[in-house]
Design a protein around this motif. Structure first.
Motif, PDB file in Angstrom:
ATOM      1  N   ARG A 124      14.621  -8.069   2.207  1.00 26.59           N
ATOM      2  CA  ARG A 124      13.789  -8.939   1.440  1.00 26.59           C
ATOM      3  C   ARG A 124      12.474  -9.555   2.079  1.00 26.59           C
ATOM      4  NH1 ARG A 124      15.246 -12.256  -2.895  1.00 26.59           N
ATOM      5  NH2 ARG A 124      17.004 -11.223  -3.132  1.00 26.59           N
ATOM      6  N   SER A 125      12.685 -10.170   3.428  1.00 27.89           N
ATOM      7  CA  SER A 125      11.445 -10.435   3.906  1.00 27.89           C
ATOM      8  C   SER A 125      10.245  -9.625   3.862  1.00 27.89           C
ATOM      9  CB  SER A 125      11.950 -11.052   5.366  1.00 27.89           C
ATOM     10  OG  SER A 125      12.217  -9.918   6.114  1.00 27.89           O
ATOM     11  N   GLY A 126      10.466  -8.353   4.225  1.00 27.38           N
ATOM     12  CA  GLY A 126       9.520  -7.229   4.208  1.00 27.38           C
ATOM     13  C   GLY A 126       9.027  -6.992   2.691  1.00 27.38           C
ATOM     14  N   ARG A 127      10.055  -7.238   1.806  1.00 26.80           N
ATOM     15  CA  ARG A 127       9.736  -7.188   0.454  1.00 26.80           C
ATOM     16  C   ARG A 127       8.267  -8.287  -0.134  1.00 26.80           C
ATOM     17  NH1 ARG A 127      14.221  -6.238  -1.515  1.00 26.80           N
ATOM     18  NH2 ARG A 127      14.672  -8.243  -2.657  1.00 26.80           N
ATOM     19  N   TYR A 128       8.756  -9.519   0.296  1.00 26.39           N
ATOM     20  CA  TYR A 128       8.065 -10.693   0.062  1.00 26.39           C
ATOM     21  C   TYR A 128       6.701 -10.623   0.803  1.00 26.39           C
ATOM     22  CZ  TYR A 128      11.549 -13.040  -2.906  1.00 26.39           C
ATOM     23  OH  TYR A 128      12.504 -13.311  -3.855  1.00 26.39           O
ATOM     24  N   THR A 129       6.639  -9.994   2.218  1.00 24.03           N
ATOM     25  CA  THR A 129       5.450 -10.052   2.895  1.00 24.03           C
ATOM     26  C   THR A 129       4.586  -8.804   1.971  1.00 24.03           C
ATOM     27  OG1 THR A 129       6.683 -10.216   5.094  1.00 24.03           O
ATOM     28  CG2 THR A 129       4.546  -9.120   4.988  1.00 24.03           C
ATOM     29  N   LEU A 130       5.049  -7.838   1.699  1.00 27.20           N
ATOM     30  CA  LEU A 130       4.305  -6.878   0.774  1.00 27.20           C
ATOM     31  C   LEU A 130       3.951  -7.265  -0.501  1.00 27.20           C
ATOM     32  CD1 LEU A 130       6.497  -3.723   1.708  1.00 27.20           C
ATOM     33  CD2 LEU A 130       4.004  -4.002   2.496  1.00 27.20           C
ATOM     34  N   TYR A 131       4.769  -8.002  -0.922  1.00 27.18           N
ATOM     35  CA  TYR A 131       4.299  -8.645  -2.172  1.00 27.18           C
ATOM     36  C   TYR A 131       3.021  -9.689  -2.139  1.00 27.18           C
ATOM     37  CZ  TYR A 131       4.397 -12.111  -6.190  1.00 27.18           C
ATOM     38  OH  TYR A 131       4.216 -12.869  -7.248  1.00 27.18           O
ATOM     39  N   ALA A 132       3.068 -10.402  -0.889  1.00 30.27           N
ATOM     40  CA  ALA A 132       2.049 -11.318  -0.672  1.00 30.27           C
ATOM     41  C   ALA A 132       0.637 -10.611  -0.602  1.00 30.27           C
ATOM     42  CB  ALA A 132       2.567 -12.155   0.463  1.00 30.27           C
ATOM     43  N   LEU A 133       0.758  -9.577   0.286  1.00 31.29           N
ATOM     44  CA  LEU A 133      -0.468  -8.547   0.371  1.00 31.29           C
ATOM     45  C   LEU A 133      -0.787  -8.075  -0.882  1.00 31.29           C
ATOM     46  CD1 LEU A 133       0.641  -6.537   3.549  1.00 31.29           C
ATOM     47  CD2 LEU A 133      -1.024  -8.600   3.396  1.00 31.29           C
ATOM     48  N   GLY A 134       0.034  -7.699  -1.804  1.00 27.96           N
ATOM     49  CA  GLY A 134      -0.465  -7.497  -3.255  1.00 27.96           C
ATOM     50  C   GLY A 134      -1.362  -8.288  -3.937  1.00 27.96           C
ATOM     51  N   VAL A 135      -0.591  -9.640  -3.997  1.00 26.73           N
ATOM     52  CA  VAL A 135      -1.246 -10.712  -4.409  1.00 26.73           C
ATOM     53  C   VAL A 135      -2.546 -11.191  -3.910  1.00 26.73           C
ATOM     54  CG1 VAL A 135      -1.113 -13.307  -4.812  1.00 26.73           C
ATOM     55  CG2 VAL A 135       0.908 -12.028  -4.932  1.00 26.73           C
ATOM     56  N   LEU A 136      -2.677 -10.882  -2.648  1.00 24.64           N
ATOM     57  CA  LEU A 136      -4.302 -11.111  -1.889  1.00 24.64           C
ATOM     58  C   LEU A 136      -5.027 -10.132  -2.389  1.00 24.64           C
ATOM     59  CD1 LEU A 136      -5.609 -12.544   0.318  1.00 24.64           C
ATOM     60  CD2 LEU A 136      -4.956 -10.794   1.872  1.00 24.64           C
ATOM     61  N   ALA A 137      -4.604  -8.917  -2.618  1.00 21.59           N
ATOM     62  CA  ALA A 137      -5.516  -7.865  -3.174  1.00 21.59           C
ATOM     63  C   ALA A 137      -6.045  -8.317  -4.674  1.00 21.59           C
ATOM     64  CB  ALA A 137      -4.590  -6.330  -3.372  1.00 21.59           C
ATOM     65  N   LEU A 138      -4.980  -8.703  -5.459  1.00 13.53           N
ATOM     66  CA  LEU A 138      -5.336  -9.399  -6.690  1.00 13.53           C
ATOM     67  C   LEU A 138      -6.466 -10.398  -6.740  1.00 13.53           C
ATOM     68  CD1 LEU A 138      -5.043  -9.318 -10.059  1.00 13.53           C
ATOM     69  CD2 LEU A 138      -3.097 -10.894  -9.440  1.00 13.53           C
ATOM     70  N   VAL A 139      -6.305 -11.317  -5.722  1.00 11.05           N
ATOM     71  CA  VAL A 139      -7.309 -12.186  -5.551  1.00 11.05           C
ATOM     72  C   VAL A 139      -8.625 -11.726  -5.295  1.00 11.05           C
ATOM     73  CG1 VAL A 139      -7.992 -14.292  -3.949  1.00 11.05           C
ATOM     74  CG2 VAL A 139      -5.633 -14.030  -4.875  1.00 11.05           C
ATOM     75  N   VAL A 140      -8.704 -10.543  -4.306  1.00 13.21           N
ATOM     76  CA  VAL A 140      -9.832  -9.862  -4.100  1.00 13.21           C
ATOM     77  C   VAL A 140     -10.420  -9.152  -5.341  1.00 13.21           C
ATOM     78  CG1 VAL A 140     -11.088  -7.973  -2.744  1.00 13.21           C
ATOM     79  CG2 VAL A 140      -9.491  -9.440  -1.689  1.00 13.21           C
ATOM     80  N   VAL A 141      -9.386  -8.837  -6.198  1.00  8.88           N
ATOM     81  CA  VAL A 141     -10.133  -8.329  -7.602  1.00  8.88           C
ATOM     82  C   VAL A 141     -10.759  -9.199  -8.352  1.00  8.88           C
ATOM     83  CG1 VAL A 141      -9.416  -7.158  -9.814  1.00  8.88           C
ATOM     84  CG2 VAL A 141      -8.395  -6.282  -7.639  1.00  8.88           C
TER      85      VAL A 141
END
Length: 232
Positions: A124-141
């Motif tokens: 679960r912790s790894g899943r949320y970490t990767l999710y946060a990285l995806g959200v960060l990439a969306l912010v870049v978009v």
């Protein structure tokens, strides 16, 4: 038996292909390249959803069913939507800003791959970490859409700049639904069960792909009808 909404999604994508092909035959001074991109989006997306409807494109991770075909779909279709948005933002300008488009597509792929990695991670912790990285990439978009690409769009005639503004706002609002649905679904906090989550993803994807392209191309065609469409 596959869920009914998967077949409805495939039908919606087929309808989009037919509509954009008809518009392609009567382009109204809108470059045919924009129609080709619009046609490619539902063709690509419908194919991957057809695979899912036929029982493929999925795997089980820690008791959850992960639709990996959706992520493959998004990698292609979301990138094509960014191509379409860039074409709208630079429609009346010389050149198509390949560097900016490359940055947009790269950030988009990073976002989707982060989501896929998160969805296939049991911890679960790894899943949320990767999710946060995806959200960060969306912010870049978003930063690229509302920063340098909007600056280019504003150099166009006012009517064309307004079309970009509307298209960018609609796409931004629709894309915000993806991380929110992911978080609310079984991969996140579990507020939604798998079936409603999949249904809502399908509805959102129809709106984001065919719906958005109808608005974008429709506005360009309307500008051409009024004699306001300027092509570099």
């Amino acid at each position: 038996m596959a869920h009914w909404w998967l077949w409805m999604y495939v039908a919606a994508m087929a309808g989009g292909v037919v509509l954009f092909a008809r518009w392609y035959a009567d382009p109204r001074n809108v470059p045919r390249s924009e129609y080709r991109v619009a046609i490619a989006v539902p063709l690509w997306s419908g194919g991957w959803y057809l695979l899912t409807a036929l029982g493929g494109g999925r795997t089980e991770v820690a008791g959850r069913q992960v639709y990996w075909a959706q992520y493959v779909d998004w990698m292609g279709s979301a990138s094509l939507l960014l191509v379409a948005l860039t074409l709208t933002g630079t429609h009346a300008l010389p050149g198509r800003r390949p560097g900016l488009l490359g940055a947009l597509v790269g950030a988009n792929l990073a976002m989707i791959l982060s989501g896929l990695a998160a969805d296939t991670t049991a911890d679960r912790s790894g899943r949320y970490t990767l999710y946060a990285l995806g959200v960060l990439a969306l912010v870049v978009v978003y930063a690229l859409i509302w920063g340098p690409l909007r600056d280019h769009a504003r150099r166009q005639p006012r009517a064309m700049a307004a079309v970009y503004q509307e298209a960018a706002l609609l796409l931004s609002v629709l894309w915000l639904g993806y991380p929110l649905l992911w978080l609310a679904g079984p991969s996140g906090v579990g507020l939604l069960d798998p079936d409603p989550t999949s249904l809502l993803f399908a509805v959102l994807s129809v709106l984001s792909k065919v719906g958005w392209s109808v608005v974008d191309l429709g506005r360009l065609r309307a500008l051409s009808d009024r004699g306001h469409l300027t092509v570099a």
